[in-house]
Design a protein around this motif. Structure first.
Motif, PDB file in Angstrom:
ATOM      1  N   VAL A  11       0.902  -0.842   0.051  1.00 25.49           N
ATOM      2  CA  VAL A  11       0.184   0.206   0.209  1.00 25.49           C
ATOM      3  C   VAL A  11       1.059   1.154   0.314  1.00 25.49           C
TER       4      VAL A  11
ATOM      5  N   GLU B 296       0.788   3.628  -3.221  1.00 25.17           N
ATOM      6  CA  GLU B 296       0.721   5.571  -2.901  1.00 25.17           C
ATOM      7  C   GLU B 296       1.892   6.238  -2.985  1.00 25.17           C
TER       8      GLU B 296
ATOM      9  N   PHE C 265      -8.307   7.345   6.498  1.00 23.26           N
ATOM     10  CA  PHE C 265      -8.084   7.475   5.529  1.00 23.26           C
ATOM     11  C   PHE C 265      -7.731   8.417   4.257  1.00 23.26           C
TER      12      PHE C 265
ATOM     13  N   THR D 119      -4.789  10.731   5.648  1.00 28.17           N
ATOM     14  CA  THR D 119      -3.253   9.697   5.315  1.00 28.17           C
ATOM     15  C   THR D 119      -3.338  10.788   4.182  1.00 28.17           C
TER      16      THR D 119
ATOM     17  N   CYS E 263      -4.582   7.292  -3.171  1.00 23.94           N
ATOM     18  CA  CYS E 263      -5.555   5.473  -3.105  1.00 23.94           C
ATOM     19  C   CYS E 263      -6.469   6.167  -1.663  1.00 23.94           C
ATOM     20  N   SER E 264      -5.686   6.266  -0.045  1.00 24.60           N
ATOM     21  CA  SER E 264      -6.010   5.811   0.291  1.00 24.60           C
ATOM     22  C   SER E 264      -7.471   6.516   0.772  1.00 24.60           C
ATOM     23  N   ASP E 265      -7.902   8.294  -0.510  1.00 25.94           N
ATOM     24  CA  ASP E 265      -8.542   9.249   0.194  1.00 25.94           C
ATOM     25  C   ASP E 265      -9.278   8.346  -0.476  1.00 25.94           C
TER      26      ASP E 265
ATOM     27  N   VAL F  81     -10.829   5.072  -1.217  1.00 23.77           N
ATOM     28  CA  VAL F  81     -11.013   4.389   0.202  1.00 23.77           C
ATOM     29  C   VAL F  81     -11.895   5.182   1.245  1.00 23.77           C
ATOM     30  N   GLY F  82     -11.539   6.576   1.869  1.00 26.39           N
ATOM     31  CA  GLY F  82     -11.762   7.044   2.859  1.00 26.39           C
ATOM     32  C   GLY F  82     -13.219   7.777   2.549  1.00 26.39           C
TER      33      GLY F  82
END
Length: 167
Positions: free
Chosen positions: A13, A17, A85, A88, A92-94, A96-97
Motif C-alpha cells: 500500500v 501510494e 484514510f 492519511t 488511494c487512501s483518499d 477508500v476514505g
C-alpha cells in the motif's frame, strides 16, 4: 494469511501510494500535488465531522427509541476509518476514505461488513455447550418436572453484594 495481509498493508500500500503521488506530480506538478493532498485532507476532515455528527445523532435516536444501535455503531466505525484514510496522505487512501464517508457507498460497505462478520455467529448451529445444556424438567432421565408446570426447576446459590462495596 495474516502475514500476507500485513505485507500488503505495510509494504504494498505505501509503495502504491508513492507511485500514484509521483504520477500525479508528473502530470500536474509537485506544488499542485501537495496542494491537492492538503485540500483533500481538509475536505475529508470536514466530511468526517459532519458524517460523524449524523452517525452520533442516529445512535442517540436508536437508544432513545429503545432499540439496539448496531447499524449506527457500525456506521460510526466506518466514519472513523473513513476519516483516518482521508487524513492519511495519498490518493488511494483518499478514495477508500471517501467511499467510507459518503452515505450511499457506506451503506453498501456496511451491508458487506455486517454480512461478513455476522456469518457464523447468528442463526447457525449452536455451540456444543448450548446443544448439550438441558434445563431441568426438559425431559430425559433424572430431570424431575416442576409440579406446578410453570417453567423449570433451577438449582444454584446466590450471594447478596453490597453495592457500596463495589469498586
Amino acid at each position: 494469511m495474516p502475514f500476507l495481509l500485513l505485507l500488503a498493508l505495510f509494504v504494498v500500500v505505501p509503495i502504491l501510494e508513492i507511485y500514484v503521488i509521483i504520477q500525479v506530480g508528473q502530470a500536474i506538478g509537485a506544488l499542485w500535488t501537495i496542494a491537492l493532498l492538503i485540500a483533500d485532507s481538509i475536505l475529508g476532515s470536514l466530511l468526517m465531522k459532519s458524517q460523524g455528527r449524523a452517525a452520533w445523532r442516529r445512535f442517540q435516536t436508536a437508544l432513545a427509541e429503545g432499540r439496539m444501535p448496531a447499524r449506527e455503531v457500525l456506521d460510526g466505525v466506518l466514519v472513523i476509518f473513513g476519516g483516518a484514510f482521508l487524513l492519511t496522505p495519498g490518493f488511494c487512501s483518499d478514495i477508500v476514505g471517501a467511499l467510507l464517508l459518503l452515505p450511499p457507498t457506506r451503506a453498501v460497505i456496511r451491508r458487506i461488513v455486517a454480512r461478513r462478520f455476522t456469518f457464523g455467529l447468528v442463526g447457525d448451529v449452536p455451540s456444543p455447550r448450548v446443544r448439550s445444556a438441558r434445563p431441568r424438567g426438559a425431559g430425559g432421565p433424572g430431570t424431575p418436572r416442576n409440579p406446578a408446570g410453570g417453567g423449570f426447576d433451577v438449582e444454584g446459590t446466590a450471594t447478596e453484594i453490597d453495592p457500596r462495596r463495589l469498586p
